[in-house]
Write a protein that holds these residues in place. Structure first.
Motif, PDB file in Angstrom:
ATOM      1  N   ARG A   9      23.491  36.206  99.943  1.00  0.00           N
ATOM      2  CA  ARG A   9      23.115  34.801 100.128  1.00  0.00           C
ATOM      3  C   ARG A   9      24.317  33.856 100.171  1.00  0.00           C
ATOM      4  O   ARG A   9      24.134  32.632 100.224  1.00  0.00           O
ATOM      5  N   THR A  10      25.527  34.419 100.124  1.00  0.00           N
ATOM      6  CA  THR A  10      26.733  33.594 100.132  1.00  0.00           C
ATOM      7  C   THR A  10      27.747  34.196 101.098  1.00  0.00           C
ATOM      8  O   THR A  10      27.497  35.244 101.699  1.00  0.00           O
ATOM      9  N   ASP A  11      28.885  33.539 101.233  1.00  0.00           N
ATOM     10  CA  ASP A  11      29.867  33.965 102.239  1.00  0.00           C
ATOM     11  C   ASP A  11      31.135  34.583 101.671  1.00  0.00           C
ATOM     12  O   ASP A  11      31.753  35.429 102.318  1.00  0.00           O
ATOM     13  N   VAL A  12      31.558  34.156 100.487  1.00  0.00           N
ATOM     14  CA  VAL A  12      32.831  34.600  99.923  1.00  0.00           C
ATOM     15  C   VAL A  12      32.587  35.654  98.847  1.00  0.00           C
ATOM     16  O   VAL A  12      31.846  35.413  97.884  1.00  0.00           O
ATOM     17  N   VAL A  13      33.197  36.800  99.013  1.00  0.00           N
ATOM     18  CA  VAL A  13      33.086  37.856  98.000  1.00  0.00           C
ATOM     19  C   VAL A  13      33.836  37.420  96.742  1.00  0.00           C
ATOM     20  O   VAL A  13      34.990  36.989  96.831  1.00  0.00           O
ATOM     21  N   PRO A  14      33.219  37.492  95.560  1.00  0.00           N
ATOM     22  CA  PRO A  14      33.940  37.107  94.345  1.00  0.00           C
ATOM     23  C   PRO A  14      35.240  37.882  94.198  1.00  0.00           C
ATOM     24  O   PRO A  14      35.305  39.078  94.519  1.00  0.00           O
ATOM     25  N   ALA A  15      36.262  37.199  93.720  1.00  0.00           N
ATOM     26  CA  ALA A  15      37.544  37.865  93.492  1.00  0.00           C
ATOM     27  C   ALA A  15      37.505  38.707  92.222  1.00  0.00           C
ATOM     28  O   ALA A  15      38.177  39.739  92.136  1.00  0.00           O
ATOM     29  N   VAL A  16      36.711  38.266  91.240  1.00  0.00           N
ATOM     30  CA  VAL A  16      36.705  38.875  89.906  1.00  0.00           C
ATOM     31  C   VAL A  16      35.285  38.934  89.370  1.00  0.00           C
ATOM     32  O   VAL A  16      34.478  38.046  89.635  1.00  0.00           O
ATOM     33  N   ASN A  17      34.984  39.990  88.626  1.00  0.00           N
ATOM     34  CA  ASN A  17      33.769  40.063  87.821  1.00  0.00           C
ATOM     35  C   ASN A  17      34.209  40.401  86.403  1.00  0.00           C
ATOM     36  O   ASN A  17      34.681  41.507  86.130  1.00  0.00           O
ATOM     37  N   GLN A  18      34.115  39.427  85.494  1.00  0.00           N
ATOM     38  CA  GLN A  18      34.529  39.634  84.114  1.00  0.00           C
ATOM     39  C   GLN A  18      33.334  40.107  83.296  1.00  0.00           C
ATOM     40  O   GLN A  18      32.324  39.409  83.201  1.00  0.00           O
ATOM     41  N   VAL A  19      33.461  41.296  82.709  1.00  0.00           N
ATOM     42  CA  VAL A  19      32.341  41.901  81.980  1.00  0.00           C
ATOM     43  C   VAL A  19      32.825  42.521  80.673  1.00  0.00           C
ATOM     44  O   VAL A  19      34.005  42.823  80.502  1.00  0.00           O
ATOM     45  N   GLU A  20      31.886  42.723  79.744  1.00  0.00           N
ATOM     46  CA  GLU A  20      32.202  43.481  78.540  1.00  0.00           C
ATOM     47  C   GLU A  20      32.629  44.885  78.947  1.00  0.00           C
ATOM     48  O   GLU A  20      31.892  45.605  79.619  1.00  0.00           O
ATOM     49  N   LEU A  21      33.826  45.287  78.516  1.00  0.00           N
ATOM     50  CA  LEU A  21      34.303  46.606  78.912  1.00  0.00           C
ATOM     51  C   LEU A  21      35.367  47.074  77.921  1.00  0.00           C
ATOM     52  O   LEU A  21      36.420  46.448  77.782  1.00  0.00           O
ATOM     53  N   HIS A  22      35.055  48.142  77.223  1.00  0.00           N
ATOM     54  CA  HIS A  22      35.960  48.742  76.246  1.00  0.00           C
ATOM     55  C   HIS A  22      35.606  50.226  76.150  1.00  0.00           C
ATOM     56  O   HIS A  22      34.648  50.685  76.797  1.00  0.00           O
ATOM     57  N   PRO A  23      36.347  51.028  75.393  1.00  0.00           N
ATOM     58  CA  PRO A  23      36.078  52.470  75.399  1.00  0.00           C
ATOM     59  C   PRO A  23      34.662  52.869  75.043  1.00  0.00           C
ATOM     60  O   PRO A  23      34.169  53.897  75.519  1.00  0.00           O
ATOM     61  N   TYR A  24      33.968  52.068  74.227  1.00  0.00           N
ATOM     62  CA  TYR A  24      32.601  52.419  73.843  1.00  0.00           C
ATOM     63  C   TYR A  24      31.551  51.923  74.836  1.00  0.00           C
ATOM     64  O   TYR A  24      30.395  52.315  74.743  1.00  0.00           O
ATOM     65  N   PHE A  25      31.940  51.056  75.762  1.00  0.00           N
ATOM     66  CA  PHE A  25      30.980  50.524  76.739  1.00  0.00           C
ATOM     67  C   PHE A  25      31.747  50.236  78.029  1.00  0.00           C
ATOM     68  O   PHE A  25      32.358  49.182  78.187  1.00  0.00           O
ATOM     69  N   GLN A  26      31.705  51.195  78.945  1.00  0.00           N
ATOM     70  CA  GLN A  26      32.621  51.175  80.085  1.00  0.00           C
ATOM     71  C   GLN A  26      32.005  50.663  81.387  1.00  0.00           C
ATOM     72  O   GLN A  26      32.731  50.461  82.364  1.00  0.00           O
ATOM     73  N   GLN A  27      30.703  50.482  81.429  1.00  0.00           N
ATOM     74  CA  GLN A  27      30.047  49.869  82.592  1.00  0.00           C
ATOM     75  C   GLN A  27      30.508  50.509  83.910  1.00  0.00           C
ATOM     76  O   GLN A  27      30.940  49.825  84.840  1.00  0.00           O
ATOM     77  N   ARG A  28      30.394  51.808  83.988  1.00  0.00           N
ATOM     78  CA  ARG A  28      30.914  52.516  85.163  1.00  0.00           C
ATOM     79  C   ARG A  28      30.196  52.118  86.442  1.00  0.00           C
ATOM     80  O   ARG A  28      30.814  52.013  87.504  1.00  0.00           O
ATOM     81  N   ALA A  29      28.886  51.883  86.367  1.00  0.00           N
ATOM     82  CA  ALA A  29      28.159  51.460  87.571  1.00  0.00           C
ATOM     83  C   ALA A  29      28.655  50.101  88.045  1.00  0.00           C
ATOM     84  O   ALA A  29      28.750  49.852  89.256  1.00  0.00           O
ATOM     85  N   VAL A  30      28.963  49.218  87.107  1.00  0.00           N
ATOM     86  CA  VAL A  30      29.502  47.906  87.469  1.00  0.00           C
ATOM     87  C   VAL A  30      30.882  48.074  88.105  1.00  0.00           C
ATOM     88  O   VAL A  30      31.188  47.464  89.144  1.00  0.00           O
ATOM     89  N   GLN A  31      31.716  48.896  87.499  1.00  0.00           N
ATOM     90  CA  GLN A  31      33.047  49.107  88.063  1.00  0.00           C
ATOM     91  C   GLN A  31      32.977  49.687  89.478  1.00  0.00           C
ATOM     92  O   GLN A  31      33.736  49.287  90.366  1.00  0.00           O
TER      93      GLN A  31
END
Length: 300
Positions: free
Chosen positions: A156-178
């Motif tokens: 729905r927008t034109d510019v791809v975000p440059a950054v996605n800041q998410v909770e991410l540390h060894p115990y919660f790595q959000q691999r699908a998000v990465q």
């Protein structure tokens, strides 16, 4: 500590950014000026704040008092959900720059996806696109976006975000998000990169595990004569992420930046990867939070 010891990452629009930033989440305004000045003196050239942190004004004061040239510091802040919507977000930029005392921002991101009001989220992002086109910001992005939020936004927008800041540390790595971020050319940036959310006072239950006490991380730290925090930050850097550590202790502020002169082996990286628990510490981005919208960001 020379800033050249920390790699610079190139965002998808060509803007460069120091991979490690100094975070001020939960830093009281009265501590923020001294903490940011300490970080800048230690060599940080990337500062991350947010409207909802209530300390943008103090970050700006620290920048001016530090004597560091404005052009040498990458300043990142976030729009809170109560300021979502096209016109409201344009005004949120005015509020942020007014408090920071800056004409332009290096990176402006949306703080949450607001799943129950995603139309307002999209309108807010369109305002960021306008600010980017007009030169008010050098890059735009999002925070706490899951892959489906990102897909919906991109449709729905034109510019791809440059950054996605998410909770991410060894115990919660959000691999699908990465993986989703990488697929779209979005840089993953870690908040709570050393697992602070696993040991913050008042967060989590009595049975929570602290990343700082993890035996696998401790063993790697001993092998390199480093702290557990330094090992985790090095893990982020070697896997290509940006990380935003936070501390108000001068020795730890400096320590968190001193991670450019050692290298983790493939086996050590794999050992940290194996610590994934799948347990999120922060708010679930898919759960509506009406209380978030009840918080108003003051004008000054």
């Amino acid at each position: 500590m020379a800033t050249t010891d920390i790699p610079t990452l190139t965002l998808n629009n060509g803007v460069t950014m120091p991979a490690i930033g100094y975070g001020v989440f939960q830093t009281p305004p009265e501590q923020t000026i001294a903490s940011v000045e300490t970080a800048l003196a230690a060599g940080y050239r990337h500062v991350d704040t947010a409207a909802a942190y209530g300390n943008e004004r103090e970050v700006g004061r620290a920048l001016r008092a530090s004597g560091v040239d404005r052009a040498d510091v990458f300043v990142e802040t976030k729009v809170w959900v109560s300021d979502y919507g096209y016109d409201a977000t344009l005004h949120a930029f005015d509020k942020a720059t007014g408090k920071l005392g800056l004409d332009t921002l290096d990176l402006l991101i949306l703080h949450q996806p607001a799943p129950d009001r995603f139309d307002a989220t999209v309108d807010a992002y369109r305002a960021l696109e306008r600010l980017l086109a007009d030169g008010g910001v050098r890059a735009i992005g999002v925070s706490n976006f899951m892959p489906h939020h990102l897909d919906d936004l991109l449709a729905r927008t034109d510019v791809v975000p440059a950054v996605n800041q998410v909770e991410l540390h060894p115990y919660f790595q959000q691999r699908a998000v990465q993986e989703a971020d990488a697929r779209h050319g979005v840089l993953t940036q870690a908040w709570s990169p050393i697992g602070g959310i696993t040991f913050y006072p008042g967060w989590g239950g009595d049975d929570r595990r602290s990343t700082l006490d993890d035996p696998a991380i401790a063993a790697i730290a001993v092998a390199h004569d480093r702290s557990a925090a330094q090992v985790m930050l090095r893990w982020h850097l070697q896997q290509g992420r940006s990380a935003i550590p936070k501390s108000v202790t001068p020795s730890r502020i400096a320590e968190n930046l001193a991670v450019g002169d050692f290298v983790l082996s493939d086996d050590e990286l794999a050992a940290i990867d194996a610590l994934e628990t799948g347990v999120r510490g922060g708010p679930d981005p898919d759960v509506p939070r009406p209380d978030f919208f009840a918080r108003e960001i003051p004008e000054a």
